[in-house]
Structures are given as C-alpha cells and as structure tokens.
Design an enzyme around this catalytic site. Structure first.
Site, PDB file in Angstrom:
ATOM      1  CG  ASP A 198      10.414   2.126  -2.388  1.00 22.37           C
ATOM      2  OD1 ASP A 198       9.206   2.036  -2.092  1.00 22.37           O
ATOM      3  OD2 ASP A 198      10.858   2.970  -3.184  1.00 22.37           O
ATOM      4  CE  LYS A 240       7.637   1.492   4.064  1.00 27.27           C
ATOM      5  NZ  LYS A 240       8.740   1.732   3.148  1.00 27.27           N
ATOM      6  N   GLY A 300       3.938   2.251  -2.055  1.00 34.87           N
ATOM      7  CA  GLY A 300       3.710   1.029  -2.829  1.00 34.87           C
ATOM      8  C   GLY A 300       4.344  -0.091  -2.041  1.00 34.87           C
ATOM      9  CG  HIS A 301       3.703  -0.717   1.611  1.00 36.71           C
ATOM     10  ND1 HIS A 301       3.214  -0.446   2.858  1.00 36.71           N
ATOM     11  CD2 HIS A 301       4.521   0.325   1.310  1.00 36.71           C
ATOM     12  CE1 HIS A 301       3.706   0.707   3.296  1.00 36.71           C
ATOM     13  NE2 HIS A 301       4.487   1.203   2.361  1.00 36.71           N
ATOM     14  CD  GLN A 328       5.313   7.724   2.395  1.00 37.24           C
ATOM     15  OE1 GLN A 328       4.781   8.072   3.412  1.00 37.24           O
ATOM     16  NE2 GLN A 328       4.635   7.159   1.412  1.00 37.24           N
TER      17      GLN A 328
END
Ligand code: GDP
Ligand code: IMO
Ligand code: MG
Length: 424
Positions: A13, A16, A40-41, A224
């Site tokens: 988080d 990215k 989750g991007h 990650q």
C-alpha cells in the site's frame, strides 16, 4: 532495452498503483508479475477513483498495453467484476484491446478461498491476517504441481482437472470441519472463465522478449511489498509470492541481466495491514492521527491499517534486496502539521544496536531507536513545482537520501495523478 521494475519497499500500500499510472505514458507495456486480488492499487485522476486488484495500473493510458503475468494468481470471478466495473466507467477493455493474460498464470478456485479461511480460523490468534482471497492455497498448489493455469481452460479435459483438484481440496477441508456450500461460487467461476477466454492468452516470457527486441519500453508492476516477500519478509507473516525484483524475473520470464531501473516506493511513514511484527508501530494517538489523515484503510478489505514512523533498517534491507536505483516517496502531505517526525535508524536487539532486520523479528520484538527531525507546517497538496517544496520537507528528503544512498526521484503529495513531482 531492459525492463524497469516498480515495487513496494514496505508492507504494501505504498501507492504503487498511483505511481504506475503516472509513469504509464513512458511505457509500451505494463506487466503485473506476482500476487493476486489480495492487492488493491488505487488510482485517482479527473475526479475519479479506481481500485485495481488484478489488472495492471497502465490500463487508463491510451497507448500502453497491459499484461497479467505468469507469476500472478487470478480469481476469474474478481477479474470479471473488475472488467465489468471498468466497462461501466467507460473503459471497455475488450474494445480497447489493451489487456493480455499469461497462459501460465494460475487460477484461484472457490475452494482455494475456503482453504484460506479454514487455515486462518485454525490459527486463531496467530493468524496471518490474510485477505482471504485464496492466495496461499493457490501458490501451494502451484509449487505442489497440482495447480490449474489459464491455458488449461481451453483443454477438453479442463472440467475433469478442475474436479480432481476440488476433490483434493474437499478432503483437506473435511479435516477442518463442515464445508460451506460453494455451488453459487462454482457457477460464477465457470461463467467468469467464458469472459477470460475472450482476452488474448500469451506466453509472457516471449511477449516481453519481443517488446524488448523491438526497442519498446516495459515496466513490471509489483504487488504487496518487500517486507511481505515469501523468502525475505517477516515470515510467516508474509504473502505467498516473491514481491522483490527477483519475482519480476520469474513472474514474467525476464533474464536478470534484462532488468533496468528498479523503482522502489515507500511512504513518508509506514503502514501494515494484517498480523506480524511492525517495529515502529504507533499504537497510540499519533498512530491514530496518521491513520485518520492518511485514510489508512485497506483498499481491498477496508481493514484499518496499522501505522508507524519510517523504518530505515527495513528500507535499507528492501533497497539491497531489490537493487533499487530510484526512490519514490508518497504521502508526504500526510505528515504536514506534525511538529516533529521520527525516523527509526537502528533497533536495539539483544542488548546491541543493529541496523538490519534480525532473523527472529517475529519472536523478539526489536526496540526502535529514533532520530527526531523537524516537521513542516505547510499543506503540500497544492504543490506542483519543486521550488515550492518547504525547506523542512527538503531537509527530510535529504536526510533519507543520505541514509538510504539512493536518490528520491519522485515525490507524491496527494492521491491524484497530478499531485506528483519529479525531483532529480
Ligand atoms: P498500492 O497498493 O501500493 O497501490 O497502494 P493503495 O492504493 O493500496 O494505498 C495507497 C493509498 O494512498 C490510496 O488510497 C491512494 O489513493 C493514496 N495515495 C497515494 N499517494 C498518495 C499521496 O501522496 N498522498 C495521499 N494523501 N494519498 C496518497
Ligand atoms: P498491495 O498490492 C498490504 C497482507 C495481508 C496479510 C498478508 C497475507 O495493495 O500493496 P494474503 O492475502 O496474501 O494471504 O495476506 O499480506 N497483504 C497486503 N497488505 N497490501 C497488499 O497488497 C497486501 N496483500 C496482502 O494483509 O497480512
Ligand atoms: Mg494496496
């Protein structure tokens, strides 16, 4: 030509998705190399916000192709939802023809998720804090040589292969107790495979090699963070893939001598979601303030993220492991208003001062040793020019560069695409 790599240096988080989106116009191909929908991007531009789980973050850039690499594990149901949501927002990937999927990427089955849930339940207080997307069990089947791959879905005996694997899962699950009904999920799984079939299935190793031969630019997008790497992270509180540069080599089929720039991202502070050691964690009002100002809630699960000061031994370790050549610091705006900020330079461990990650970080809590740095008061979110950077923030950047020995090339001062400055 060489492949540039962009990856997280902390516990995930780091921002990215935002930075890949910012860099995408410079690349012909953005390729995700590991992880799955545990990621989750988040991307924000033109007043809109998108969260991508499996789809690479170059998807909004007109001239950029996107690839889900062989190292990724795909949940067809989640991928279908992502594709449909993007279509509703006016981004039809089938029409745009800007997404390809590696044949060798493994599939997450509904029973992989059941296994994930049962395993976590059994661990009780010692649980990993998994996103419960079936990541661990799917990679276990991959290395156990039982897995199903995207390329298999076109085979005449796919259903039999699927059934065989499900039976194996059910026999394991029966040891955990009653098995939840998954018939609806199974229906949705097969339905989603039909959509998956409509996208080009490719061999990522050949595709990337072809791009490079033609002089095209490729960016490998990690998921990650380094401290969640299966080999070098805070094991066992990690994810099940190699989140490091080495993971880009195996997750796309790139030879190590074809790696170019390695862009490492970190937050101006630190967060972690899920269980496991976090030496600089602030389990107090300051931590709460960071969570509130930084909106530190998981993009995938909505869980509150744990927060703390920046951890230089962990960052130095991540830079070494990845061969980082450029740094990106995000969320500097979140620290505005703090009188003093703190950087952990060493750990006190077994009576000694050390500046590396000890092997038994999960059992012996190292005590963080901090240096105090003056904070800045200015709101950074409107800054668009390097000349507007407050002196005290510049001082923090200089301090970090001195300790990390890698230049901070980009500075992010808000979630929007435009809130990004090029420094060096
Ligand atoms: P990723 O998994 O590394 O892509 O990061 P996430 O999207 O899970 O989490 C990063 C969060 O911070 C998202 O909500 C982003 O919109 C947000 N974000 C990214 N960069 C910045 C920044 O510089 N400042 C602020 N305030 N938010 C940011
Ligand atoms: P992005 O790409 C932050 C964490 C989980 C848990 C551990 C194992 O958005 O940075 P898993 O679902 O892989 O079995 O969970 O890893 N985790 C993440 N934390 N960001 C992520 O991805 C993460 N993906 C997994 O919280 O502690
Ligand atoms: Mg995330």
């Amino acid at each position: 030509m060489a492949v540039d790599v962009l990856l997280g240096l902390q516990w995930g988080d780091e921002g990215k998705g935002k930075i890949v989106d910012v860099l995408a116009p410079q690349y012909d191909l953005i390729a995700r190399f590991q992880g799955g929908p545990n990621a989750g991007h988040t991307l924000e531009f033109d007043g809109k916000k998108f969260v991508l789980n499996t789809i690479p973050s170059g998807i909004f850039e007109k001239h950029t192709m996107n690839l889900i690499g062989n190292g990724v594990v795909i949940d067809p149901i989640i991928l279908k939802k992502e594709i449909e949501k993007l279509k509703e927002a006016g981004h039809d990937l089938l029409t745009k023809k800007n997404l390809m999927i590696a044949r060798k990427a493994h599939l997450i089955l509904p029973t992989h998720q059941l296994l994930d849930a049962s395993s976590e339940k059994k661990m009780g207080d010692g649980k990993i804090g998994s996103t419960l997307k079936g990541i661990g069990p799917t990679y276990m089947d991959k290395t156990g040589r039982n897995g199903l791959r995207v390329g298999d879905i076109n085979l005449p005996d796919f259903k039999e292969k699927y059934q065989k694997l499900v039976e194996k899962h059910l026999s394991i699950l029966s040891n955990y107790g009653e098995v939840d009904d998954f018939s609806e999920k199974e229906k949705a799984f097969f339905d989603a495979l039909e959509l998956l079939k409509k996208f080009p299935h490719v061999d990522s190793e050949h595709l990337v090699a072809k791009y490079l031969k033609e002089g095209k630019k490729v960016l490998a997008e990690g998921a990650q963070g380094t401290m969640l790497d299966i080999d070098f992270g805070s094991y066992p509180f990690v994810t099940s893939s190699n989140t490091t540069t080495a993971g880009a080599c195996t997750g796309l089929g790139i030879a190590p001598n074809k790696i170019g720039e390695v862009i490492g991202i970190f937050k101006a502070y630190c967060t972690r979601v899920g269980g496991g050691p976090f030496p600089t964690e602030l389990d107090n009002e300051i931590g709460e303030e960071l969570r509130k100002i930084g909106h530190e809630f998981g993009a995938t699960t909505g869980r509150p993220r744990r927060t703390g000061w920046i951890d230089l031994p962990a960052l130095k370790y991540a830079i070494m492991l990845n061969g980082v050549t450029q740094l990106v610091m995000t969320k500097a705006d979140v620290l505005s208003g703090f009188d003093k900020i703190y950087a952990c330079t060493h750990y006190k461990y077994d009576g000694e001062l050390i500046d590396y990650m000890p092997y038994d970080i999960c059992t012996i809590q190292p005590e963080p040793i901090y240096e105090e740095i003056d904070g800045w008061k200015e709101d950074l979110t409107g800054i668009r020019e390097v000349s507007e950077i407050p002196a005290k923030l510049q001082n923090y950047i200089d301090y970090l560069e001195k300790h990390l020995e890698v230049p901070v090339k980009y500075l992010s001062v808000g979630p929007d695409r435009l809130q990004t400055l090029i420094l060096n």
